[in-house]
Design an enzyme around this catalytic site. Sequence first.
Site, short mmCIF file in Angstrom:
data_model
loop_
_atom_site.label_atom_id
_atom_site.label_comp_id
_atom_site.label_asym_id
_atom_site.label_seq_id
_atom_site.Cartn_x
_atom_site.Cartn_y
_atom_site.Cartn_z
N SER A 39 -0.38 3.70 -2.46
CA SER A 39 -0.29 3.07 -3.89
C SER A 39 -0.22 4.08 -4.85
CB SER A 39 -1.89 2.25 -3.99
OG SER A 39 -2.12 2.06 -5.60
N TYR A 44 -21.02 8.53 -5.58
CA TYR A 44 -19.88 7.60 -5.37
C TYR A 44 -18.94 7.25 -6.60
CZ TYR A 44 -17.12 3.78 -3.31
OH TYR A 44 -16.34 2.83 -2.94
N ASN A 83 -1.54 -1.95 7.04
CA ASN A 83 -1.36 -2.52 5.67
C ASN A 83 -2.85 -3.12 5.47
OD1 ASN A 83 -0.51 -3.54 3.17
ND2 ASN A 83 0.00 -5.57 4.05
#
Length: 275
Positions: free
Chosen positions: A123, A146, A73
């Site tokens: 997610s 990026y 997590n």
Amino acid sequence: FQTAVSLTKLGYNVTITVRSDEKGTAAINEIISINPSASVDFMLLNMSDLSSVVEFSTAYKTKYTVLDLLINNAGIMATPFSKTIDGFESQFQVNHLAHFLLTHHLFPLLRHAGKSRVINVSSRAHLRWQEPLDLNDVINVTEESYDRWQAYGRAKLSNILFSNALNSRFPYSESGISFNSLHPGLVNTNLLQNAGLGASTVATAISVEDGIQCILYLATSEEVEGVSGVYFADCKQVRGSDISTWAQSQAEADKLWEASMRFCQLSEGSFGVSP
């Protein structure tokens, strides 16, 4: 934190990971203030340094011989460009690669439990990555190339693919270990503010208490005993447009697995094998 509190209330012996003794002591004190009978300790772990993962795992295995539940997590979200000390794009390493290495080192303890569960917190943002994984990019990416949200999407897609890759290699019928991933919801934590999300978006976020419900369901419910390789949200399997084509691709899962093994300097067939 709330997940740890809830698990102690259910009678689990919980180890939380932190980056400093000060934070660990404060967290333990707060948990005990909420649940005085809690069985909980903390250990140091820095997911942006793979040597820290190895050190943590070695220390953990000197204290414990069995692990019933591993919840992967730790996470960062849409952070500015940076690379870790190991040379990988930071969101990829912290959100996926370090969990991959951690699971490898703790795998013998999961096996010893007889029946155990691994939960990878993903997610809905995995949908932000809508193409095959380019895993050379996690090393070669530059500040100019990026994109922080694309990188987050890739990391969250990796969480789902990691669960699927584990399930295909270690089916529950043979290993006694289930591997699942989940979307907890848009949860009102400091990740949202740190990612620069607007007030209108934050206003729609759910509470942390609500956000941990699917994690607890996968961790404790008898309904999912033996269920493995599934992506959940709202305590249900996700289907349709809420899970990407890439997240359901065995070829992508295999590609991620092979790259992760290489990045962690693990030889073929050595995953989960004690050194």
